[in-house]
Design an enzyme around this catalytic site. Structure first.
Site, PDB file in Angstrom:
ATOM      1  N   GLU A 202       7.878  14.645  17.669  1.00 36.49           N
ATOM      2  CA  GLU A 202       8.321  14.735  16.283  1.00 36.49           C
ATOM      3  C   GLU A 202       7.405  15.694  15.523  1.00 36.49           C
ATOM      4  OE1 GLU A 202       9.663  11.652  12.813  1.00 36.49           O
ATOM      5  OE2 GLU A 202       7.750  11.256  13.791  1.00 36.49           O
TER       6      GLU A 202
ATOM      7  N   LYS B  72       0.852  -1.195   0.000  1.00 35.60           N
ATOM      8  CA  LYS B  72       0.000   0.000   0.000  1.00 35.60           C
ATOM      9  C   LYS B  72       0.884   1.240   0.000  1.00 35.60           C
ATOM     10  CE  LYS B  72      -1.830   2.576   3.288  1.00 35.60           C
ATOM     11  NZ  LYS B  72      -1.907   3.926   2.657  1.00 35.60           N
TER      12      LYS B  72
ATOM     13  N   CYS C 133      12.155  11.566   9.012  1.00 36.68           N
ATOM     14  CA  CYS C 133      12.139  10.979  10.351  1.00 36.68           C
ATOM     15  C   CYS C 133      13.470  11.142  11.073  1.00 36.68           C
ATOM     16  CB  CYS C 133      11.754   9.503  10.271  1.00 36.68           C
ATOM     17  SG  CYS C 133      12.717   8.571   9.064  1.00 36.68           S
TER      18      CYS C 133
ATOM     19  N   GLU D 112       9.768   1.019  10.996  1.00 39.02           N
ATOM     20  CA  GLU D 112      10.674   2.175  11.019  1.00 39.02           C
ATOM     21  C   GLU D 112       9.793   3.373  11.331  1.00 39.02           C
ATOM     22  OE1 GLU D 112      11.989   5.537  10.180  1.00 39.02           O
ATOM     23  OE2 GLU D 112      12.190   4.929   8.074  1.00 39.02           O
TER      24      GLU D 112
END
Length: 490
Positions: free
Chosen positions: A390, A192, A291, A268
Protein backbone atom coordinates in the site's frame (compact mmCIF):
# COMPACT_ATOMS: atom_id res chain seq x y z
CA UNK A 1 -4.84 26.38 31.72
CA UNK A 2 -4.76 25.16 28.09
CA UNK A 3 -4.39 27.82 25.44
CA UNK A 4 -6.37 28.53 22.31
CA UNK A 5 -5.36 28.94 18.71
CA UNK A 6 -7.07 31.32 16.30
CA UNK A 7 -6.57 31.07 12.56
CA UNK A 8 -7.89 33.53 9.99
CA UNK A 9 -8.62 32.12 6.54
CA UNK A 10 -8.41 34.62 3.71
CA UNK A 11 -8.46 32.45 0.61
CA UNK A 12 -10.20 32.45 -2.75
CA UNK A 13 -12.58 29.68 -1.63
CA UNK A 14 -13.12 30.38 2.08
CA UNK A 15 -12.87 33.39 4.35
CA UNK A 16 -13.42 33.13 8.08
CA UNK A 17 -11.89 32.72 11.52
CA UNK A 18 -11.69 29.64 13.71
CA UNK A 19 -10.63 29.39 17.35
CA UNK A 20 -9.60 26.02 18.77
CA UNK A 21 -8.66 24.90 22.25
CA UNK A 22 -5.31 23.15 22.09
CA UNK A 23 -5.51 21.16 25.34
CA UNK A 24 -6.96 17.76 26.22
CA UNK A 25 -10.74 17.38 26.47
CA UNK A 26 -11.53 15.28 29.54
CA UNK A 27 -14.71 15.22 31.58
CA UNK A 28 -16.26 18.01 29.53
CA UNK A 29 -13.39 20.42 30.30
CA UNK A 30 -10.20 21.57 28.64
CA UNK A 31 -7.20 20.50 30.69
CA UNK A 32 -3.43 20.49 30.46
CA UNK A 33 -1.59 17.17 30.24
CA UNK A 34 -0.16 15.76 33.47
CA UNK A 35 3.31 15.88 31.95
CA UNK A 36 3.56 19.09 29.87
CA UNK A 37 4.39 18.37 26.25
CA UNK A 38 3.33 19.63 22.83
CA UNK A 39 3.08 18.48 19.20
CA UNK A 40 3.44 20.80 16.22
CA UNK A 41 0.66 20.85 13.62
CA UNK A 42 2.16 21.52 10.18
CA UNK A 43 0.61 22.96 7.04
CA UNK A 44 1.56 20.48 4.27
CA UNK A 45 1.31 23.19 1.62
CA UNK A 46 4.49 24.88 2.87
CA UNK A 47 5.85 22.71 5.69
CA UNK A 48 5.39 25.50 8.25
CA UNK A 49 4.01 25.05 11.76
CA UNK A 50 0.42 26.22 12.12
CA UNK A 51 0.15 25.78 15.89
CA UNK A 52 1.14 23.45 18.72
CA UNK A 53 -1.28 21.24 20.65
CA UNK A 54 -0.95 19.55 24.02
CA UNK A 55 0.40 16.00 23.95
CA UNK A 56 -0.97 13.57 26.49
CA UNK A 57 0.49 10.43 28.01
CA UNK A 58 -0.73 7.23 29.64
CA UNK A 59 -1.46 9.23 32.79
CA UNK A 60 -3.93 11.38 30.89
CA UNK A 61 -5.54 8.28 29.40
CA UNK A 62 -6.05 6.98 32.97
CA UNK A 63 -7.82 10.22 33.92
CA UNK A 64 -9.94 10.13 30.76
CA UNK A 65 -10.97 6.51 31.39
CA UNK A 66 -12.02 7.41 34.94
CA UNK A 67 -14.15 10.27 33.57
CA UNK A 68 -15.69 7.98 30.95
CA UNK A 69 -16.45 5.24 33.51
CA UNK A 70 -18.11 7.74 35.83
CA UNK A 71 -20.25 9.08 32.99
CA UNK A 72 -21.21 5.58 31.86
CA UNK A 73 -22.32 4.54 35.33
CA UNK A 74 -24.20 7.73 36.18
CA UNK A 75 -25.42 9.75 33.18
CA UNK A 76 -25.03 7.61 30.06
CA UNK A 77 -25.26 3.99 28.98
CA UNK A 78 -28.37 2.31 30.30
CA UNK A 79 -29.02 5.34 32.53
CA UNK A 80 -29.97 7.45 29.51
CA UNK A 81 -32.81 6.37 27.17
CA UNK A 82 -31.97 5.90 23.53
CA UNK A 83 -34.39 8.66 22.60
CA UNK A 84 -32.30 11.11 24.63
CA UNK A 85 -29.05 9.88 23.12
CA UNK A 86 -30.57 10.30 19.67
CA UNK A 87 -31.71 13.83 20.44
CA UNK A 88 -28.20 14.82 21.50
CA UNK A 89 -26.65 13.27 18.41
CA UNK A 90 -29.12 15.14 16.22
CA UNK A 91 -28.22 18.37 17.98
CA UNK A 92 -24.54 17.68 17.34
CA UNK A 93 -25.30 17.09 13.65
CA UNK A 94 -27.19 20.39 13.48
CA UNK A 95 -24.25 22.26 14.99
CA UNK A 96 -21.79 20.59 12.62
CA UNK A 97 -23.94 21.57 9.68
CA UNK A 98 -24.05 25.15 10.94
CA UNK A 99 -20.24 25.25 11.03
CA UNK A 100 -19.65 23.01 7.99
CA UNK A 101 -17.51 25.49 6.04
CA UNK A 102 -15.29 26.14 9.06
CA UNK A 103 -14.70 22.44 9.68
CA UNK A 104 -13.92 21.88 6.01
CA UNK A 105 -11.39 24.72 6.11
CA UNK A 106 -9.69 23.26 9.18
CA UNK A 107 -9.47 19.87 7.49
CA UNK A 108 -7.98 21.44 4.38
CA UNK A 109 -5.48 23.28 6.55
CA UNK A 110 -3.90 20.34 8.35
CA UNK A 111 -4.66 17.49 5.91
CA UNK A 112 -3.93 19.41 2.71
CA UNK A 113 -7.21 18.21 1.23
CA UNK A 114 -8.82 20.27 -1.55
CA UNK A 115 -11.39 22.52 0.12
CA UNK A 116 -14.28 21.39 -2.08
CA UNK A 117 -13.50 17.75 -1.28
CA UNK A 118 -13.31 18.56 2.43
CA UNK A 119 -16.76 20.17 2.28
CA UNK A 120 -18.11 16.94 0.87
CA UNK A 121 -16.44 14.97 3.65
CA UNK A 122 -17.92 17.16 6.39
CA UNK A 123 -21.35 16.91 4.77
CA UNK A 124 -21.00 13.14 5.04
CA UNK A 125 -20.03 13.52 8.71
CA UNK A 126 -23.28 15.38 9.38
CA UNK A 127 -25.26 12.64 7.62
CA UNK A 128 -23.44 9.88 9.54
CA UNK A 129 -24.20 11.44 12.94
CA UNK A 130 -27.86 11.87 11.95
CA UNK A 131 -28.04 8.28 10.74
CA UNK A 132 -26.89 6.91 14.08
CA UNK A 133 -29.08 9.37 15.97
CA UNK A 134 -31.97 7.57 14.31
CA UNK A 135 -30.72 4.21 15.55
CA UNK A 136 -30.27 5.24 19.18
CA UNK A 137 -33.78 4.23 20.34
CA UNK A 138 -33.90 1.09 18.19
CA UNK A 139 -31.25 -1.03 19.90
CA UNK A 140 -33.16 -4.19 20.75
CA UNK A 141 -32.92 -7.91 21.35
CA UNK A 142 -35.53 -10.60 20.70
CA UNK A 143 -37.57 -13.20 22.49
CA UNK A 144 -36.66 -16.82 21.79
CA UNK A 145 -39.08 -19.74 22.06
CA UNK A 146 -37.72 -22.60 24.17
CA UNK A 147 -40.34 -24.39 26.35
CA UNK A 148 -43.64 -23.39 27.90
CA UNK A 149 -41.90 -23.18 31.26
CA UNK A 150 -39.37 -20.54 30.28
CA UNK A 151 -39.34 -17.00 28.94
CA UNK A 152 -36.02 -16.35 27.15
CA UNK A 153 -34.88 -13.13 25.58
CA UNK A 154 -31.75 -11.24 24.59
CA UNK A 155 -30.46 -7.76 25.35
CA UNK A 156 -27.91 -5.81 23.31
CA UNK A 157 -25.97 -3.88 25.92
CA UNK A 158 -23.09 -1.37 25.54
CA UNK A 159 -19.56 -2.35 26.52
CA UNK A 160 -19.01 0.70 28.70
CA UNK A 161 -15.78 2.59 28.01
CA UNK A 162 -14.45 2.16 24.48
CA UNK A 163 -11.20 3.43 22.99
CA UNK A 164 -10.99 4.86 19.48
CA UNK A 165 -7.91 5.75 17.43
CA UNK A 166 -8.41 7.90 14.33
CA UNK A 167 -6.23 8.21 11.17
CA UNK A 168 -5.07 11.36 9.43
CA UNK A 169 -6.55 10.99 5.94
CA UNK A 170 -10.26 11.49 6.76
CA UNK A 171 -10.04 12.86 10.31
CA UNK A 172 -13.62 13.88 11.04
CA UNK A 173 -15.20 11.27 8.76
CA UNK A 174 -13.44 8.43 10.56
CA UNK A 175 -14.29 10.02 13.88
CA UNK A 176 -18.00 10.09 12.94
CA UNK A 177 -17.89 6.45 11.80
CA UNK A 178 -16.76 5.57 15.30
CA UNK A 179 -18.48 7.93 17.71
CA UNK A 180 -21.83 7.65 15.89
CA UNK A 181 -22.57 3.99 16.65
CA UNK A 182 -20.65 4.04 19.94
CA UNK A 183 -22.71 6.89 21.41
CA UNK A 184 -25.97 5.67 19.89
CA UNK A 185 -25.57 2.33 21.67
CA UNK A 186 -24.71 3.95 25.01
CA UNK A 187 -20.92 3.63 25.24
CA UNK A 188 -18.61 6.34 26.52
CA UNK A 189 -15.41 7.15 24.64
CA UNK A 190 -11.72 7.89 25.04
CA UNK A 191 -10.50 8.95 21.61
CA UNK A 192 -7.08 9.74 20.16
CA UNK A 193 -7.10 11.80 16.96
CA UNK A 194 -4.11 11.66 14.64
CA UNK A 195 -1.32 13.84 15.98
CA UNK A 196 -0.85 15.07 12.39
CA UNK A 197 -4.43 16.23 11.80
CA UNK A 198 -6.12 16.96 15.16
CA UNK A 199 -7.81 20.30 14.46
CA UNK A 200 -11.34 19.20 13.57
CA UNK A 201 -11.50 16.73 16.47
CA UNK A 202 -10.53 19.46 18.90
CA UNK A 203 -13.01 21.94 17.44
CA UNK A 204 -15.72 19.28 17.70
CA UNK A 205 -15.35 19.15 21.49
CA UNK A 206 -16.83 22.63 21.82
CA UNK A 207 -19.87 21.44 19.87
CA UNK A 208 -20.14 18.37 22.13
CA UNK A 209 -20.55 20.71 25.09
CA UNK A 210 -22.87 23.04 23.22
CA UNK A 211 -25.08 20.12 22.20
CA UNK A 212 -25.47 19.18 25.86
CA UNK A 213 -23.67 15.85 26.15
CA UNK A 214 -22.95 15.02 29.80
CA UNK A 215 -19.31 15.50 30.89
CA UNK A 216 -17.16 12.44 30.33
CA UNK A 217 -19.24 10.87 27.57
CA UNK A 218 -16.64 11.82 24.94
CA UNK A 219 -13.02 12.47 25.94
CA UNK A 220 -10.24 13.38 23.51
CA UNK A 221 -6.59 12.87 24.38
CA UNK A 222 -4.06 14.15 21.85
CA UNK A 223 -0.78 12.32 21.59
CA UNK A 224 1.42 9.92 19.70
CA UNK A 225 0.57 6.34 18.87
CA UNK A 226 3.37 4.88 20.97
CA UNK A 227 2.15 6.75 24.06
CA UNK A 228 -1.56 7.57 24.02
CA UNK A 229 -2.48 4.96 21.41
CA UNK A 230 -0.62 2.25 23.27
CA UNK A 231 -2.17 3.29 26.59
CA UNK A 232 -5.66 3.03 25.09
CA UNK A 233 -4.87 -0.39 23.61
CA UNK A 234 -3.52 -1.72 26.90
CA UNK A 235 -5.88 -0.11 29.41
CA UNK A 236 -7.60 -2.79 31.51
CA UNK A 237 -10.80 -0.75 31.96
CA UNK A 238 -11.35 -0.11 28.26
CA UNK A 239 -13.52 -2.96 27.02
CA UNK A 240 -13.31 -2.38 23.27
CA UNK A 241 -10.96 -0.58 20.86
CA UNK A 242 -11.69 0.61 17.31
CA UNK A 243 -8.77 1.60 15.09
CA UNK A 244 -8.33 2.77 11.50
CA UNK A 245 -4.80 2.84 10.15
CA UNK A 246 -1.94 0.64 9.03
CA UNK A 247 -1.90 -3.14 9.22
CA UNK A 248 1.35 -2.98 11.21
CA UNK A 249 -0.24 -0.85 13.94
CA UNK A 250 -3.37 -3.00 13.86
CA UNK A 251 -1.22 -6.03 14.75
CA UNK A 252 0.21 -4.15 17.73
CA UNK A 253 -3.27 -3.25 18.97
CA UNK A 254 -4.44 -6.86 18.66
CA UNK A 255 -1.41 -8.04 20.62
CA UNK A 256 -1.94 -5.40 23.32
CA UNK A 257 -5.58 -6.47 23.66
CA UNK A 258 -4.56 -10.12 23.95
CA UNK A 259 -1.85 -9.38 26.50
CA UNK A 260 -4.15 -7.34 28.77
CA UNK A 261 -7.90 -7.80 29.21
CA UNK A 262 -8.78 -9.47 25.88
CA UNK A 263 -10.71 -6.36 24.85
CA UNK A 264 -12.83 -6.56 21.71
CA UNK A 265 -11.06 -5.04 18.70
CA UNK A 266 -12.39 -3.57 15.45
CA UNK A 267 -9.76 -2.81 12.82
CA UNK A 268 -10.03 -1.06 9.45
CA UNK A 269 -6.58 -1.45 7.94
CA UNK A 270 -4.62 -1.13 4.71
CA UNK A 271 -5.62 -2.05 1.19
CA UNK A 272 -4.35 -2.53 -2.34
CA UNK A 273 -7.68 -2.10 -4.06
CA UNK A 274 -7.79 -3.24 -7.70
CA UNK A 275 -9.98 -1.55 -10.31
CA UNK A 276 -10.62 -3.93 -13.20
CA UNK A 277 -11.64 -2.71 -16.63
CA UNK A 278 -13.38 -5.41 -18.61
CA UNK A 279 -14.87 -3.20 -21.33
CA UNK A 280 -14.20 0.28 -22.66
CA UNK A 281 -15.08 2.32 -19.60
CA UNK A 282 -12.70 5.06 -18.43
CA UNK A 283 -12.00 5.79 -14.79
CA UNK A 284 -11.28 9.45 -14.05
CA UNK A 285 -9.95 9.37 -10.50
CA UNK A 286 -6.26 8.50 -9.97
CA UNK A 287 -5.37 7.14 -6.51
CA UNK A 288 -4.95 9.38 -3.47
CA UNK A 289 -4.35 9.13 0.28
CA UNK A 290 -7.13 6.60 0.83
CA UNK A 291 -7.13 2.99 2.01
CA UNK A 292 -9.50 2.01 -0.84
CA UNK A 293 -7.69 3.98 -3.55
CA UNK A 294 -7.53 2.04 -6.80
CA UNK A 295 -3.77 1.63 -7.01
CA UNK A 296 -3.52 -1.66 -8.98
CA UNK A 297 -5.38 -1.13 -12.22
CA UNK A 298 -6.03 -4.23 -14.33
CA UNK A 299 -6.91 -3.50 -17.97
CA UNK A 300 -8.07 -6.07 -20.50
CA UNK A 301 -5.77 -6.41 -23.51
CA UNK A 302 -8.34 -5.23 -26.03
CA UNK A 303 -8.72 -1.80 -24.42
CA UNK A 304 -5.30 -1.39 -22.75
CA UNK A 305 -3.74 1.13 -25.13
CA UNK A 306 -6.82 3.33 -25.39
CA UNK A 307 -7.35 3.27 -21.63
CA UNK A 308 -3.74 4.12 -20.87
CA UNK A 309 -3.84 7.07 -23.27
CA UNK A 310 -6.97 8.47 -21.62
CA UNK A 311 -5.80 7.73 -18.08
CA UNK A 312 -2.46 9.43 -18.71
CA UNK A 313 -4.28 12.49 -20.03
CA UNK A 314 -6.38 12.64 -16.85
CA UNK A 315 -3.30 12.26 -14.62
CA UNK A 316 -1.45 15.03 -16.46
CA UNK A 317 -4.47 17.33 -16.14
CA UNK A 318 -4.61 16.58 -12.44
CA UNK A 319 -0.93 17.46 -12.17
CA UNK A 320 -1.63 20.80 -13.81
CA UNK A 321 -4.39 21.40 -11.25
CA UNK A 322 -2.07 20.72 -8.29
CA UNK A 323 -1.58 23.40 -5.66
CA UNK A 324 -2.90 25.12 -2.55
CA UNK A 325 -6.11 23.30 -1.50
CA UNK A 326 -7.90 26.65 -1.16
CA UNK A 327 -7.05 27.75 -4.68
CA UNK A 328 -9.60 28.16 -7.46
CA UNK A 329 -9.62 25.21 -9.83
CA UNK A 330 -7.27 23.12 -7.67
CA UNK A 331 -8.04 19.38 -7.76
CA UNK A 332 -4.92 17.85 -6.17
CA UNK A 333 -3.27 18.90 -2.92
CA UNK A 334 -0.10 17.84 -1.07
CA UNK A 335 0.73 14.73 0.89
CA UNK A 336 -0.21 15.18 4.52
CA UNK A 337 3.29 15.34 6.03
CA UNK A 338 6.98 15.25 5.24
CA UNK A 339 7.16 11.65 6.44
CA UNK A 340 4.34 10.61 4.09
CA UNK A 341 5.88 12.58 1.24
CA UNK A 342 9.21 10.79 1.74
CA UNK A 343 7.45 7.43 1.98
CA UNK A 344 5.65 7.88 -1.34
CA UNK A 345 8.80 9.16 -3.03
CA UNK A 346 10.67 6.10 -1.78
CA UNK A 347 8.06 3.87 -3.43
CA UNK A 348 8.44 5.78 -6.67
CA UNK A 349 12.23 5.30 -6.50
CA UNK A 350 11.71 1.62 -5.75
CA UNK A 351 9.55 1.22 -8.85
CA UNK A 352 12.14 2.89 -11.05
CA UNK A 353 14.97 0.78 -9.62
CA UNK A 354 12.95 -2.43 -10.09
CA UNK A 355 12.57 -1.71 -13.80
CA UNK A 356 9.01 -0.42 -14.01
CA UNK A 357 8.30 2.30 -16.58
CA UNK A 358 7.20 5.74 -15.40
CA UNK A 359 4.47 6.57 -17.89
CA UNK A 360 3.43 9.83 -16.18
CA UNK A 361 4.84 11.81 -13.25
CA UNK A 362 7.33 10.11 -10.99
CA UNK A 363 8.67 13.21 -9.26
CA UNK A 364 7.79 15.93 -6.78
CA UNK A 365 5.68 18.90 -7.83
CA UNK A 366 7.31 22.26 -7.21
CA UNK A 367 9.93 23.00 -4.59
CA UNK A 368 7.83 23.87 -1.52
CA UNK A 369 5.51 21.71 0.55
CA UNK A 370 4.76 18.02 0.11
CA UNK A 371 3.39 17.87 -3.43
CA UNK A 372 3.89 14.85 -5.72
CA UNK A 373 2.93 14.62 -9.36
CA UNK A 374 0.25 12.00 -10.11
CA UNK A 375 2.26 8.97 -11.20
CA UNK A 376 1.46 6.01 -13.44
CA UNK A 377 3.75 2.97 -13.70
CA UNK A 378 3.56 0.38 -16.47
CA UNK A 379 5.63 -2.77 -17.16
CA UNK A 380 5.30 -3.86 -13.54
CA UNK A 381 5.68 -7.38 -12.15
CA UNK A 382 3.86 -9.02 -9.20
CA UNK A 383 6.92 -9.07 -6.94
CA UNK A 384 7.60 -5.32 -7.15
CA UNK A 385 6.91 -3.32 -3.98
CA UNK A 386 4.80 -0.84 -5.91
CA UNK A 387 2.56 -3.74 -6.99
CA UNK A 388 2.30 -5.50 -3.62
CA UNK A 389 2.35 -2.81 -0.95
CA UNK A 390 0.00 0.00 0.00
CA UNK A 391 1.56 3.29 -1.14
CA UNK A 392 -1.11 5.72 0.11
CA UNK A 393 -0.36 8.41 -2.40
CA UNK A 394 -0.94 9.46 -6.04
CA UNK A 395 0.74 6.41 -7.56
CA UNK A 396 -0.91 3.71 -9.69
CA UNK A 397 0.37 0.64 -11.48
CA UNK A 398 -1.37 -0.46 -14.69
CA UNK A 399 -1.39 -4.18 -15.51
CA UNK A 400 -2.59 -6.04 -18.62
CA UNK A 401 -4.75 -9.14 -18.50
CA UNK A 402 -6.45 -11.38 -21.05
CA UNK A 403 -9.18 -13.41 -19.34
CA UNK A 404 -11.61 -13.03 -16.48
CA UNK A 405 -10.07 -16.01 -14.69
CA UNK A 406 -6.59 -14.53 -14.97
CA UNK A 407 -7.53 -11.16 -13.51
CA UNK A 408 -9.40 -12.72 -10.59
CA UNK A 409 -6.32 -14.73 -9.69
CA UNK A 410 -4.01 -11.70 -10.01
CA UNK A 411 -6.29 -9.38 -8.05
CA UNK A 412 -6.70 -11.85 -5.18
CA UNK A 413 -2.94 -12.43 -4.99
CA UNK A 414 -2.47 -10.00 -2.09
CA UNK A 415 -2.56 -10.00 1.70
CA UNK A 416 -5.11 -7.17 1.55
CA UNK A 417 -8.82 -7.33 0.92
CA UNK A 418 -10.40 -3.96 1.64
CA UNK A 419 -12.05 -2.95 -1.62
CA UNK A 420 -12.24 -3.52 -5.37
CA UNK A 421 -13.72 -1.66 -8.34
CA UNK A 422 -15.12 -3.38 -11.43
CA UNK A 423 -15.91 -1.55 -14.65
CA UNK A 424 -17.87 -3.48 -17.28
CA UNK A 425 -21.04 -3.23 -19.33
CA UNK A 426 -21.67 -6.97 -18.87
CA UNK A 427 -23.94 -7.39 -15.82
CA UNK A 428 -23.41 -11.12 -15.54
CA UNK A 429 -19.64 -10.69 -15.60
CA UNK A 430 -19.86 -7.89 -13.01
CA UNK A 431 -21.74 -10.13 -10.59
CA UNK A 432 -19.43 -13.12 -11.15
CA UNK A 433 -16.31 -11.08 -10.55
CA UNK A 434 -17.80 -9.19 -7.58
CA UNK A 435 -18.54 -12.53 -5.92
CA UNK A 436 -15.10 -13.95 -6.73
CA UNK A 437 -12.99 -11.05 -5.47
CA UNK A 438 -11.71 -11.40 -1.91
CA UNK A 439 -12.60 -7.97 -0.53
CA UNK A 440 -14.99 -6.46 1.98
CA UNK A 441 -16.39 -3.88 -0.46
CA UNK A 442 -16.85 -4.11 -4.22
CA UNK A 443 -17.97 -1.19 -6.37
CA UNK A 444 -19.30 -1.86 -9.87
CA UNK A 445 -19.05 0.99 -12.38
CA UNK A 446 -18.31 3.46 -9.59
CA UNK A 447 -15.35 4.14 -7.31
CA UNK A 448 -15.04 4.50 -3.53
CA UNK A 449 -18.76 5.26 -3.36
CA UNK A 450 -19.37 4.33 0.27
CA UNK A 451 -22.87 4.68 1.68
CA UNK A 452 -23.66 5.26 5.35
CA UNK A 453 -26.24 2.47 5.34
CA UNK A 454 -23.87 -0.14 3.85
CA UNK A 455 -21.20 -1.93 5.95
CA UNK A 456 -17.53 -1.22 5.29
CA UNK A 457 -14.54 -3.32 6.32
CA UNK A 458 -11.88 -5.68 5.09
CA UNK A 459 -11.04 -9.28 4.35
CA UNK A 460 -7.64 -10.84 5.12
CA UNK A 461 -5.17 -8.35 6.63
CA UNK A 462 -7.37 -5.37 5.84
CA UNK A 463 -9.24 -5.58 9.09
CA UNK A 464 -11.66 -7.14 11.52
CA UNK A 465 -15.29 -6.15 11.96
CA UNK A 466 -17.46 -3.67 10.08
CA UNK A 467 -18.19 0.03 10.26
CA UNK A 468 -21.22 1.90 8.88
CA UNK A 469 -24.77 0.68 8.58
CA UNK A 470 -26.60 -1.41 11.14
CA UNK A 471 -23.60 -3.75 11.24
CA UNK A 472 -21.57 -1.14 13.12
CA UNK A 473 -24.05 -1.23 16.00
CA UNK A 474 -23.19 -4.89 16.54
CA UNK A 475 -19.53 -3.99 17.12
CA UNK A 476 -20.47 -1.67 20.00
CA UNK A 477 -22.90 -3.98 21.83
CA UNK A 478 -22.61 -7.31 23.59
CA UNK A 479 -25.49 -9.78 23.65
CA UNK A 480 -26.88 -11.05 26.94
CA UNK A 481 -29.21 -14.05 27.05
CA UNK A 482 -31.80 -13.98 29.86
CA UNK A 483 -33.63 -17.15 30.97
CA UNK A 484 -36.74 -16.59 33.10
CA UNK A 485 -38.39 -19.57 34.78
CA UNK A 486 -42.18 -19.25 34.52
CA UNK A 487 -43.28 -22.84 35.09
CA UNK A 488 -41.18 -24.64 37.67
CA UNK A 489 -41.74 -23.70 41.28
CA UNK A 490 -38.66 -23.19 43.41
Amino acid sequence: MPGTFTYTFDTPTYKGTSTINTGLFIGGKWVDPVEPSTIDVVNPVNGKTVTSISAGSSKDVDIAVDAARKAYKTVWGLKTPGSVRGKLLNKLADLLEKHLDEFAALESLDVGKVYGHAKGDIGSVVATIRYYAGWADKIQGKTIETTDKKFAYTRHEPYGVVGQIIPWNFPLSMLSWKIGPALATGNTIVLKPSEITPLTALRLCDLINEAGFPPGVLNIVNGYGHTVGQAISEHPLIEKVAFTGSTLTGRKILKAAADTNLKVVTLELGGKSPPWYLTMLIWNRPPRQSCVAGSRIFIQDSIYDKFLEKFASIAKALGEATGDPFGQGIRHGPQVSEAQFNRVMEYISSGKEAGATVHVGGERHGSEGYFIKPTIFTDVTPEMKITKEEIFGPVAVVIRFKTEEEVIEMANDTVYGLGAHIFTENTGRAIRVAHAVEAGSVWVNCAQATEIQVPFGGYKQSGIGRELGQYALDTYTQVKGVHLNIGNKL
